[in-house]
Motif scaffolding. Structure first.
Motif, PDB file in Angstrom:
ATOM      1  N   GLU A   1       3.894   5.673  -5.629  1.00 55.32           N
ATOM      2  CA  GLU A   1       3.730   5.775  -7.080  1.00 55.32           C
ATOM      3  C   GLU A   1       2.727   6.867  -7.436  1.00 55.32           C
ATOM      4  O   GLU A   1       2.941   7.628  -8.386  1.00 55.32           O
ATOM      5  CB  GLU A   1       3.292   4.431  -7.673  1.00 55.32           C
ATOM      6  CG  GLU A   1       4.386   3.386  -7.683  1.00 55.32           C
ATOM      7  CD  GLU A   1       5.611   3.816  -8.456  1.00 55.32           C
ATOM      8  OE1 GLU A   1       5.485   4.391  -9.558  1.00 55.32           O
ATOM      9  OE2 GLU A   1       6.731   3.601  -7.957  1.00 55.32           O
TER      10      GLU A   1
ATOM     11  N   GLN B   1       2.165   1.820  -3.426  1.00 55.14           N
ATOM     12  CA  GLN B   1       1.134   2.380  -4.301  1.00 55.14           C
ATOM     13  C   GLN B   1       0.977   3.882  -4.059  1.00 55.14           C
ATOM     14  O   GLN B   1       0.842   4.655  -5.000  1.00 55.14           O
ATOM     15  CB  GLN B   1      -0.201   1.674  -4.073  1.00 55.14           C
ATOM     16  CG  GLN B   1      -0.247   0.268  -4.631  1.00 55.14           C
ATOM     17  CD  GLN B   1      -1.565  -0.425  -4.304  1.00 55.14           C
ATOM     18  OE1 GLN B   1      -2.300  -0.008  -3.424  1.00 55.14           O
ATOM     19  NE2 GLN B   1      -1.854  -1.498  -5.027  1.00 55.14           N
TER      20      GLN B   1
ATOM     21  N   GLU C   1       0.827  -1.204   0.000  1.00 58.16           N
ATOM     22  CA  GLU C   1       0.000   0.000   0.000  1.00 58.16           C
ATOM     23  C   GLU C   1       0.860   1.252   0.000  1.00 58.16           C
ATOM     24  O   GLU C   1       0.553   2.230  -0.695  1.00 58.16           O
ATOM     25  CB  GLU C   1      -0.927  -0.007   1.210  1.00 58.16           C
ATOM     26  CG  GLU C   1      -2.026  -1.056   1.120  1.00 58.16           C
ATOM     27  CD  GLU C   1      -2.820  -1.188   2.409  1.00 58.16           C
ATOM     28  OE1 GLU C   1      -2.589  -0.416   3.367  1.00 58.16           O
ATOM     29  OE2 GLU C   1      -3.685  -2.082   2.467  1.00 58.16           O
TER      30      GLU C   1
END
Length: 70
Positions: free
Chosen positions: A19, A16, A13
């Motif tokens: 990113e 993510q 997580e």
């Protein structure tokens, strides 16, 4: 085993979020390039700069929150 899964899930997580933040920073960099290519009126430039800086600071908070969770 559950702790390792939870830790790896948190890491995934966090990755993510990182990113997403990278994409946001790239978009801000593109916006900065656009703004510097054709400078608008001084007042508009100040407003846009303040809004962009606010977004950068919000993204920095999200980044550190992701790092803290990792």
């Amino acid at each position: 085993m559950d702790e390792r899964y939870a830790a790896s899930q948190e890491l995934a997580e966090a990755r993510q979020e990182i990113e997403a933040l990278r994409a946001a920073v790239a978009a801000l960099q593109q916006e900065v390039r656009r703004l510097t290519a054709a400078p608008p009126q001084p007042c508009a430039l100040a407003t846009q700069t303040a809004e962009a800086l606010d977004a950068v600071l919000q993204n920095e908070v999200l980044l550190w929150q992701a790092v803290d969770r990792a």
